[in-house]
Design a protein around this motif. Structure first.
Motif, PDB file in Angstrom:
ATOM      1  N   UNK A   1       0.831  -1.212   0.000  1.00  0.00           N
ATOM      2  CA  UNK A   1       0.000   0.000   0.000  1.00  0.00           C
ATOM      3  C   UNK A   1       0.863   1.259   0.000  1.00  0.00           C
ATOM      4  N   UNK A   2       1.811   1.452   0.943  1.00  0.00           N
ATOM      5  CA  UNK A   2       2.626   2.670   0.877  1.00  0.00           C
ATOM      6  C   UNK A   2       3.446   2.773  -0.405  1.00  0.00           C
ATOM      7  N   UNK A   3       3.875   1.635  -0.961  1.00  0.00           N
ATOM      8  CA  UNK A   3       4.617   1.698  -2.215  1.00  0.00           C
ATOM      9  C   UNK A   3       3.731   2.224  -3.340  1.00  0.00           C
TER      10      UNK A   3
ATOM     11  N   UNK B   1     -12.272   7.035   7.094  1.00  0.00           N
ATOM     12  CA  UNK B   1     -12.107   5.722   6.478  1.00  0.00           C
ATOM     13  C   UNK B   1     -11.453   5.885   5.107  1.00  0.00           C
ATOM     14  N   UNK B   2     -10.409   5.119   4.876  1.00  0.00           N
ATOM     15  CA  UNK B   2      -9.739   5.086   3.575  1.00  0.00           C
ATOM     16  C   UNK B   2      -9.534   3.624   3.201  1.00  0.00           C
ATOM     17  N   UNK B   3     -10.536   3.047   2.537  1.00  0.00           N
ATOM     18  CA  UNK B   3     -10.498   1.623   2.223  1.00  0.00           C
ATOM     19  C   UNK B   3      -9.418   1.332   1.195  1.00  0.00           C
ATOM     20  N   UNK B   4      -8.690   0.257   1.431  1.00  0.00           N
ATOM     21  CA  UNK B   4      -7.670  -0.162   0.468  1.00  0.00           C
ATOM     22  C   UNK B   4      -8.328  -0.532  -0.854  1.00  0.00           C
ATOM     23  N   UNK B   5      -7.711  -0.142  -1.944  1.00  0.00           N
ATOM     24  CA  UNK B   5      -8.252  -0.432  -3.258  1.00  0.00           C
ATOM     25  C   UNK B   5      -7.585  -1.624  -3.904  1.00  0.00           C
ATOM     26  N   UNK B   6      -8.316  -2.324  -4.738  1.00  0.00           N
ATOM     27  CA  UNK B   6      -7.793  -3.475  -5.459  1.00  0.00           C
ATOM     28  C   UNK B   6      -7.097  -3.011  -6.734  1.00  0.00           C
ATOM     29  N   UNK B   7      -5.980  -3.656  -7.028  1.00  0.00           N
ATOM     30  CA  UNK B   7      -5.279  -3.358  -8.284  1.00  0.00           C
ATOM     31  C   UNK B   7      -5.695  -4.316  -9.388  1.00  0.00           C
ATOM     32  N   UNK B   8      -6.391  -5.395  -9.036  1.00  0.00           N
ATOM     33  CA  UNK B   8      -6.852  -6.364 -10.025  1.00  0.00           C
ATOM     34  C   UNK B   8      -8.119  -5.855 -10.699  1.00  0.00           C
ATOM     35  N   UNK B   9      -8.476  -6.382 -11.875  1.00  0.00           N
ATOM     36  CA  UNK B   9      -9.723  -5.971 -12.527  1.00  0.00           C
ATOM     37  C   UNK B   9     -10.925  -6.294 -11.646  1.00  0.00           C
ATOM     38  N   UNK B  10     -11.874  -5.373 -11.611  1.00  0.00           N
ATOM     39  CA  UNK B  10     -13.069  -5.535 -10.800  1.00  0.00           C
ATOM     40  C   UNK B  10     -14.238  -6.019 -11.639  1.00  0.00           C
TER      41      UNK B  10
ATOM     42  N   UNK C   1     -11.346   0.404  -6.236  1.00  0.00           N
ATOM     43  CA  UNK C   1     -10.089   0.111  -6.918  1.00  0.00           C
ATOM     44  C   UNK C   1      -9.022   1.088  -6.424  1.00  0.00           C
ATOM     45  N   UNK C   2      -7.755   0.741  -6.701  1.00  0.00           N
ATOM     46  CA  UNK C   2      -6.678   1.548  -6.154  1.00  0.00           C
ATOM     47  C   UNK C   2      -6.636   2.944  -6.762  1.00  0.00           C
ATOM     48  N   UNK C   3      -7.032   3.081  -8.027  1.00  0.00           N
ATOM     49  CA  UNK C   3      -7.012   4.412  -8.636  1.00  0.00           C
ATOM     50  C   UNK C   3      -7.889   5.381  -7.848  1.00  0.00           C
ATOM     51  N   UNK C   4      -9.041   4.888  -7.396  1.00  0.00           N
ATOM     52  CA  UNK C   4      -9.917   5.740  -6.588  1.00  0.00           C
ATOM     53  C   UNK C   4      -9.272   6.062  -5.256  1.00  0.00           C
ATOM     54  N   UNK C   5      -8.607   5.090  -4.646  1.00  0.00           N
ATOM     55  CA  UNK C   5      -7.932   5.351  -3.374  1.00  0.00           C
ATOM     56  C   UNK C   5      -6.828   6.393  -3.549  1.00  0.00           C
ATOM     57  N   UNK C   6      -6.061   6.264  -4.617  1.00  0.00           N
ATOM     58  CA  UNK C   6      -4.970   7.218  -4.858  1.00  0.00           C
ATOM     59  C   UNK C   6      -5.510   8.630  -5.042  1.00  0.00           C
TER      60      UNK C   6
END
Length: 852
Positions: free
Chosen positions: A21-23, A205-214, A384-389
């Motif tokens: 996640x931090x990376x 709340x900052x939910x971890x996002x998935x990097x895989x296709x949803x 997804x991770x793009x939304x988290x970023x």
């Protein structure tokens, strides 16, 4: 912006979900055009501790510091590492970041948060686990049992012992206060943080996002939809050998399936042979590579996550649901947010092999339900991770725009300070504990100094005159108390005086409507109602009323005009710890048990209202026992099941968890005058919930506020409701365990001492604001009723808030004191016979004295 990520471990030196996640965030910061830095711990036995160097991960500058010696959870430098802090401060002076985002800090030390703030940065802390409160990070003890979600409400020995943990956490707490914002990977994890004392206004709340296709849409799995369950149900486990992931619990559950056919279990990352008792239905598999996950998921129907560790989030849960698997998970927070019990999987209590086996059996025995569940997919949105970023970048920009420090809150700077609170009390037993000792304890956790004195104690005067707020709990009016209130106001007219009571005993207009007084004689009845008038007299002197229920607060305002605020009876640390100890053992063997426990002699009518439903259930179930505790006179109808009725004596509050633990369903019926029932709190639910015993209760307002129907308990309005709720709980072990587990969670997370302290403090601030704006209360039309009871230390007794030792707690020099013996005798009578019984005894003794 210059943005720094701080992480105890970092790829490629250490790769895990928590380090990725931090990376990813650091790379996203750089990709957005900002200067991106990382300060990370490095594990390498070949390098000297504190060796530092800088390299690059693409456009991200990474500063490494070797922390290998301090990975042990018991190492003092795991949580406080001055040498690392010194290096970090020097590095910050060079980088001069605008925002520092702190992730995991084990081996680096919590003081890095303080250092970052003192360097002028805005500081964000993401709690990927619970290291700030639990040295072992995951709220699980060394015996692989889940710990209390609220650390102060538990007695876990953690990595050394509980006192060591308390000292460790006391050092970390000031560092966390330096954070501007605290992020949690899930809403459930956020609740845990707040219940442990992190200010709610700091938590997001900052939910971890998935990097895989949803999946294309919620509820539509990415693959595997429509799989046939005609063949064996294919379970999979991917937690490896770590016992925190629950491999031992899963194997125990699998053994409980016995000789059943129709299932297979693949254990990924588990080495060694599998118990032959499983008949070849379970097999070990090597851990799979990330690019093999799709193929692995496609070969299975149900993912089993038997974790005993608390998971702040679970990416694998969401990936499995997206691939069309159902999920059986434990109630370990993060996974539950994606698994909707009964719809796309099942949720069972952590560490409970019997309940886990029951959940697996349901997939085998109810194929129609299982076919609907497998392939149901994700029911809640998956990020997804793009939304988290994007969200984190917006957060950084928002914090950066606020400047190095936020502007002072104009409203907050004028808020009256509440640093010392004096509780003056007029009763002993459970009411004293819930209404004075517990709020006093909760306020102390918030840094407020508190004292508790009997209303006849001369020391109460000095305590009240030195306090910023005075709370009179169930104090009858005396000339001395009325003078004390006047003296407090003369000393400082801005000090609020509050009156607290937890029963409808302040309204003489209710004469003839009070349950439980039928057995009193005329003299006893008059004395009781004079007591009501004396309570009302003290109450009329107050600036605000505090009540345990909404109805009490409504009625207090209606009859006195006082502003009223609610403070519900909540969780105290001592009862919570006693409950956790009771939970540490299994329920006693034997038949299923229904329990009803009465604290006073005034609940016969309550029991009578539910007795027919209990009898119907017992007649239909000849193996069910009924445990009746405390003071109760059941009707003759129980004779029909007398061999299965066990009578238990009244037990002290600190022993009650052991009794409640051994019943399978606890009853909390109320009947009689609706107004009085609505004023009674939900203590019976609360105390049973702490030992995970499900409760069926009458649907009064306090129980409706506490119980989520079918989830944390059952509400029963009539005979059929009582029978139906009892049948449902007695029939289904998974339901019993789940309802009990969720009830305990809600009790801790809604009414933890930290949360209760904030509620009480808010009430005190509200009272202080009223007094400051309007002056002390005056002008009551109530005709005072009071007695003369001179100050007397010998007559003043406050039952200690402690779990008593087996030997006498009274010093030998005082044991001969008749007043001490009298106070102890009065407590025994109150516990055995209730308030009415105590009144009868006092009146009879007074009559004897007059006769002599």
């Amino acid at each position: 912006m210059r943005v720094v990520q701080v992480s105890a471990h970092f790829p490629p030196n250490f790769v895990s979900g928590g380090t990725l996640v931090p990376q990813r965030v650091a790379r996203a910061v750089a990709a957005a055009g900002h200067e991106s830095y990382v300060y990370a711990g490095h594990l390498d036995d070949a390098l000297a501790p504190l060796t530092t160097w800088t390299d690059h991960d693409g456009d991200v500058s990474v500063r490494w510091v070797v922390t290998t010696p301090w990975t042990g959870w018991s190492d003092p430098r795991n949580s406080h590492n001055p040498a690392v802090e010194q290096d970090f401060r020097a590095w910050l002076h060079e980088v001069r970041p605008d925002v520092v985002h702190v992730h995991s800090l084990q081996t680096l030390g919590g003081s890095l948060v303080t250092a970052a703030r003192e360097a002028g940065a805005r500081v964000v802390v993401t709690m990927h686990d619970f290291w700030w409160f639990c040295a072992r990070q995951f709220l699980v003890d060394r015996d692989m049992r889940p710990c209390s979600l609220v650390v102060d409400c538990g007695s876990c020995a953690c990595e050394v012992d509980h006192d060591w943990l308390a000292r460790r956490n006391a050092v970390l707490a000031p560092a966390l206060e330096a954070a501007h914002l605290v992020l949690a990977p899930s809403a459930s994890a956020a609740r845990v943080l707040v219940a442990n004392g992190v200010p709610a206004e700091k938590v997001e709340v900052d939910e971890n996002g998935l990097t895989r296709p949803l999946p294309d849409a919620v509820g539509t799995p990415a693959g595997g939809a429509g799989r046939s369950l005609d063949g064996p149900v294919r379970f999979m486990f991917a937690g490896g050998q770590d016992p925190m992931k629950g491999i031992d619990v899963l194997l125990d559950a699998a053994r409980r399936l016995g000789d059943r056919d129709g299932w297979l279990l693949d254990l990924y990352g588990v080495s060694g042979g599998v118990d032959g008792a499983l008949g070849g239905r379970a097999r070990t598999r090597p851990a799979y590579a990330p690019d093999e996950l799709d193929a692995v998921l496609s070969e299975h129907d149900v993912l089993v996550l038997p974790s005993v560790m608390r998971e702040s989030h679970s990416i694998l849960t969401r990936e499995a649901l997206g691939a069309g698997l159902a999920v059986v998970c434990t109630d370990t927070l993060g996974p539950e947010e994606a698994v909707v019990h009964g719809e796309n999987g099942l949720v069972v209590p952590a560490g409970d092999a019997e309940a886990l086996a029951g959940a697996m059996v349901r997939f085998l025995d109810d194929r129609e339900w299982a076919s609907r569940t497998v392939g149901r997919g994700a029911i809640v949105p998956v990020r997804d991770f793009e939304d988290q970023a994007r969200g984190l970048l917006a957060t950084y920009e928002r914090l950066h725009a606020a400047g190095s420090e936020p502007a002072a809150d104009a409203a907050g700077t004028d808020r009256p300070r509440i640093e010392r609170v004096a509780f003056v009390v007029g009763i002993q037993g459970a009411p004293l504990r819930y209404r004075a000792h517990l709020p006093a304890e909760a306020l102390r956790l918030r840094g407020v100094e508190t004292t508790v004195h009997h209303y006849r104690d001369p020391a109460a005067r000095d305590a009240a005159l030195g306090a910023d707020a005075v709370v009179l709990y169930r104090v009858p009016a005396t000339r001395q108390i009325l003078d004390l209130v006047a003296e407090v106001r003369a000393h400082d007219a801005t000090v609020p005086v509050l009156y607290d009571v937890d029963d409808l005993i302040f309204d003489p207009e209710l004469r003839g409507q009070v349950d439980g007084l039928a057995g009193l004689g005329d003299a006893e009845l008059e004395l009781w109602w004079r007591g009501v008038a004396r309570y009302r007299t003290t109450m009329e002197q107050a600036d605000m009323f505090i009540g345990s229920t909404t109805e009490l607060c409504r009625h207090a305002t209606a009859v006195t005009g006082l502003p009223a605020r609610q403070f519900a009876n909540g969780v105290g640390t001592l009862l919570a710890r006693a409950s956790e100890r009771a939970l540490g053992r299994p329920r006693k063997g034997g038949p299923l048990r229904i329990g009803y426990f009465s604290g006073t002699t005034t609940h016969d009518a309550d029991w009578a209202s539910v007795e027919p439903a209990v009898l119907e259930v017992m007649h239909a179930r000849p193996d069910v026992e009924l445990w009746l505790g405390g003071h109760l006179k059941p009707t003759a109808a129980l004779e029909a099941v007398a061999p299965r009725v066990r009578r238990l004596p009244f037990v002290p509050w600190h022993e009650l968890p052991e009794v409640l633990r051994d019943v399978d369903v606890c009853l909390a019926p109320l009947t009689g005058n609706g107004r009085f029932n609505e004023a009674k709190s939900a203590i019976k639910w609360l105390e049973a919930a702490l030992v995970e015993t499900p409760v069926v209760a009458s649907p009064t307002e306090p129980f409706r506020e506490a119980v989520e129907q079918g989830r944390t308990g059952f509400l029963a309005a009539g005979h059929e409701d009582w029978v139906g709720a009892l049948d449902a709980l007695l029939d289904d072990v998974v339901l019993r365990r789940r309802v009990g587990s969720l009830a305990r969670r809600e009790a801790l997370l809604r009414w933890s001492p930290h949360l209760q302290g904030q509620v009480y403090l808010d009430n005190l601030h509200a009272a202080a604001a009223i007094v400051r704006a309007e002056g002390p209360r005056s002008g009551s039309t109530w005709e005072p009723v009071f007695d003369d009871e001179p100050w007397s230390a010998a007559d003043a007794f406050v039952e200690a808030y402690e779990v008593p030792a087996r030997r006498s707690r009274v010093p030998a020099a005082l044991r001969s004191n008749g007043l001490v013996r009298g106070a102890a005798a009065a407590r025994r009578v109150y516990r055995r016979d209730g308030a009415a019984g105590l009144v009868r005894k006092v009146v009879r003794r007074a009559a004897k004295r007059r006769a002599s």
